[in-house]
Design an enzyme around this catalytic site. Structure first.
Site, short mmCIF file in Angstrom:
data_model
loop_
_atom_site.label_atom_id
_atom_site.label_comp_id
_atom_site.label_asym_id
_atom_site.label_seq_id
_atom_site.Cartn_x
_atom_site.Cartn_y
_atom_site.Cartn_z
N LYS A 1 0.88 -1.16 0.00
CA LYS A 1 0.00 0.00 0.00
C LYS A 1 0.92 1.22 0.00
O LYS A 1 1.60 1.49 0.98
CB LYS A 1 -0.90 0.01 1.23
CG LYS A 1 -1.80 1.22 1.29
CD LYS A 1 -2.91 1.06 2.31
CE LYS A 1 -3.86 2.23 2.22
NZ LYS A 1 -3.62 3.26 3.24
N GLY B 1 -8.36 10.13 9.08
CA GLY B 1 -8.55 10.27 10.52
C GLY B 1 -9.65 11.23 10.92
O GLY B 1 -9.89 11.44 12.09
N ALA C 1 -9.67 6.07 3.80
CA ALA C 1 -9.51 7.28 4.61
C ALA C 1 -10.78 8.12 4.71
O ALA C 1 -11.45 8.38 3.72
CB ALA C 1 -8.37 8.17 4.10
N ASN D 1 -9.83 2.24 9.36
CA ASN D 1 -8.97 2.02 10.53
C ASN D 1 -9.45 2.82 11.74
O ASN D 1 -9.99 2.28 12.70
CB ASN D 1 -7.53 2.34 10.18
CG ASN D 1 -6.55 2.03 11.31
OD1 ASN D 1 -5.37 2.23 11.16
ND2 ASN D 1 -6.99 1.52 12.45
N THR D 2 -9.29 4.17 11.65
CA THR D 2 -9.58 5.01 12.82
C THR D 2 -10.96 4.77 13.40
O THR D 2 -11.12 4.62 14.62
CB THR D 2 -9.44 6.51 12.44
OG1 THR D 2 -8.11 6.73 11.95
CG2 THR D 2 -9.69 7.41 13.63
#
Lengths: 369, 255
Positions: free
Chosen positions: B95, B156, B182, B204-205
């Site tokens: 990635k 994020g 993202a 993720n976050t």
């Protein structure tokens, strides 16, 4: 490029002292803060609202950094110093036993930290370029670089060319604290040595960033001048560095002078509440700045602050050169407030539902070693 | 089934390993999400250490290991990290993240394209993280990228798909899988990306910092499935004007 200009502290006193509770509440609702909003968060009114500041700071920290705390430790390589700074244990005037580690001895200290699990190490020395100069630091970095994720330095201010040399040798970042942004006070407490030059020191983070350093660390001692004013200029300096060196990460440290340290009594001592307000205010002002809470502060305080704003903790620190290999050695720069080792600090961090992270960089990013 | 390069995946949710409160929570959250591909920041792990806190927990039989170059500020650094991942991590999947601004972590389009061109020639399977720029997407595709990974919003921020119009164009034009990466902050955002026709999403976050990351992982897994199902079922058209279900429009006069 224009240089960072520090306004006279008298210029912004009303910004710091006039805000009301309502003003603070309004700032806590904002996403993008103006520098005047930072002043509001540093005001006496905001000091009465620490729980509200804590909530906001914790939420931002969680979103931007997650539930992690990065761990590091300092290695003091020399206590020789040419400066005469009235507050410092290493000051040239102080009759202490000076010690400088040979490269081999420094490597032994660093290996001890690596064995303990540290991967981020901060090399610290007094400011005596004839002793610990660029050649020494570059050689130490070359010798040890592949054992550490990141190597940063807190030594005398250097030229841009010197920082380039050190970056090539594997140094990742530079911490240099202005000590006080209050020019008059600065001149009163820095009596001799290169450090007496306020402007040269002020421009150091920019020189380090310009040389390609990945991170610059800034800070002001709490205790020499009015902490609210120092905090506001710290925020201005931070914003200025962001604007001019957008590739460089910035972190802020909070060296709070403890009244018990040595013979020097800080003229305007700041307590834990003041430190806490400053830390929350900077977090809310800049969501992504690394905030460092070192072992200057006590175990109780450091445990309490986990998750509320700081993103980086040191552990098991010794501030005397050679102190890891020889724990009985004397000649500390200052006495630490938290004596726990890495494992104990990590255990406290985990208890607070956070992950202590020892590696968050990699030697591969830099070449030339 | 999602196919990237020569590998197929049942799950269209990719997981991340950052920001979790512990490796144990990370592992449980990934398991509950159903993700099969998991990205790991090379800066964060020591691939040579068998006791590394993330790598020792991550089951490489279960998860396809996708190392990322987070922190690289130019193509050269990213390429060096890729070589490390291949030499020590034993994978040629990458990635690609070139993020010179440590504050916004926005991807550098110029350096990302440059690194993609070089790494593809070196035999890497490159999944580049990119801004939601349709032309850049085509350029990366032409350079041999295995997917394109446009951001939904700044990383994020949990703001969802702020770049909707651009991502719609990217999806319409792409010949390689489009992975929205993202900014997805809620399962509904992930579902929306899938309904638009994204081939997968990376989250993720939003999982890592949730009150209950394990439950949130599951919620994202379900949302991605629901969104994909809706896309495949073909959504009804939407518009600004009311459309009665039994229209009386006065066409009785027609012969």
């Amino acid at each position: 490029m224009s240089l960072f200009a520090v306004p006279d502290f008298s210029e912004f006193q009303s910004l710091l002292h006039s805000p009301t509770t309502t003003d603070v509440e309004a700032v806590l609702q904002k996403d993008k803060l103006h520098i005047n909003d930072l002043a509001t968060l540093l005001s006496p009114a905001a000091g009465e609202m620490l729980p509200a500041l804590a909530l906001r700071s914790a939420a931002i920290t969680s979103q931007r950094f997650g539930h992690v705390i990065q761990m590091y430790a300092p290695v003091y390589v020399s206590s020789f110093c040419n400066n005469n700074c009235v507050y410092c244990g290493f000051s040239a005037e102080n009759k202490i036993a000076r010690r400088m580690l040979s490269l081999d001895e420094a490597e032994v200290e660093m290996n001890i930290l690596a064995d303990r699990g540290f991967s981020h190490v901060l090399l610290v020395s007094g400011e005596a370029p004839g002793k610990v100069g660029v050649a020494y630091l570059a050689e130490l970095a070359r010798r040890t670089r592949d054992r550490f994720a990141a190597l940063t330095i807190e030594v005398q201010p250097l030229s841009s060319a010197d920082y380039c040399t050190l970056f090539e040798a594997g140094i990742t970042g530079v911490a240099v604290y202005q000590e006080t942004y209050d020019r008059a006070v600065y001149e009163q407490v820095h009596l001799a040595g290169k450090k007496a030059d306020y402007d040269y020191r002020l421009e150091t983070p920019a020189r380090a960033a310009e040389a390609g350093m990945r991170e610059v660390g800034i800070g002001a001692l709490m205790g020499l001048s009015d902490w609210r004013s120092e905090g506001l200029v710290l925020g201005m300096h931070l914003a200025w560095l962001r604007k001019h060196f957008w590739r460089t990460n910035v972190s802020v440290s909070f060296p709070r002078m403890r009244p018990a340290e040595g013979a020097y009594e800080p003229p305007l001592p700041a307590g834990e509440k003041e430190l806490t307000q400053l830390l929350f205010a900077l977090r809310i002002f800049d969501w992504d700045v690394g905030l460092v809470l070192s072992t200057r502060e006590e175990e109780r305080y450091r445990n309490g602050m986990i998750g509320l704003g700081p993103t980086r903790y040191s552990a098991g620190s010794c501030t005397a050169p050679g102190g890891y290999a020889n724990p009985e050695i004397e000649g500390e720069q200052f006495s630490v407030g938290d004596h726990r080792d890495l494992q104990e600090v990590c255990a406290s961090i985990r208890l607070k539902n956070h992950d202590p992270v020892c590696k968050d960089w990699d030697a591969t990013f830099q070449k030339g070693f | 089934m999602l196919k990237i390069a020569d590998k197929t995946f049942r799950s269209r949710l990719f997981g991340g390993t950052g920001k979790f409160s512990s490796s144990a929570v990370m592992n449980e959250a990934l398991a509950s999400s159903g993700a099969e591909m998991v990205t790991v920041a090379l800066r964060r792990v020591d691939l040579e250490d068998p006791d590394d806190d993330i790598m020792s927990v991550l089951d490489r039989e279960r998860y396809w290991f996708l190392p990322n170059t987070a922190g690289a500020r130019n193509a050269e650094e990213a390429i060096r990290l890729a070589h490390l991942a291949r030499a020590v991590g034993g994978t040629n999947w990458l990635k690609l993240e070139v993020t010179p601004d440590p504050r916004t972590l926005l991807p550098d389009p110029v350096e990302t394209l440059k690194a993609t061109e070089i790494l593809v020639k070196e035999g890497f399977i490159v999944l580049p993280y990119m801004n939601a720029d349709p032309i850049l997407s085509l350029r990366l595709q032409d350079a041999g990228a295995a997917t394109v990974m446009p951001l939904g919003a700044p990383i994020g921020t949990n703001q969802g798909i702020l770049m909707r119009s651009m991502i719609e164009i990217i999806i319409e034009q792409a010949q390689v899988p489009v992975v929205v990466d993202a900014g997805l902050g809620a399962p509904s955002h992930a579902a929306a990306a899938m309904e638009m026709g994204a081939d997968a999403v990376l989250v993720n976050t939003a999982i890592a910092v949730a009150g209950d990351p394990v439950a949130m992982g599951r919620a994202f897994g379900l949302a991605v499935e629901a969104g994909r199902m809706a896309y495949e079922a073909v959504l009804g058209a939407s518009g600004k004007h009311a459309a009665p279900s039994s229209p009386e429009v006065g066409l009785e006069f027609l012969k």
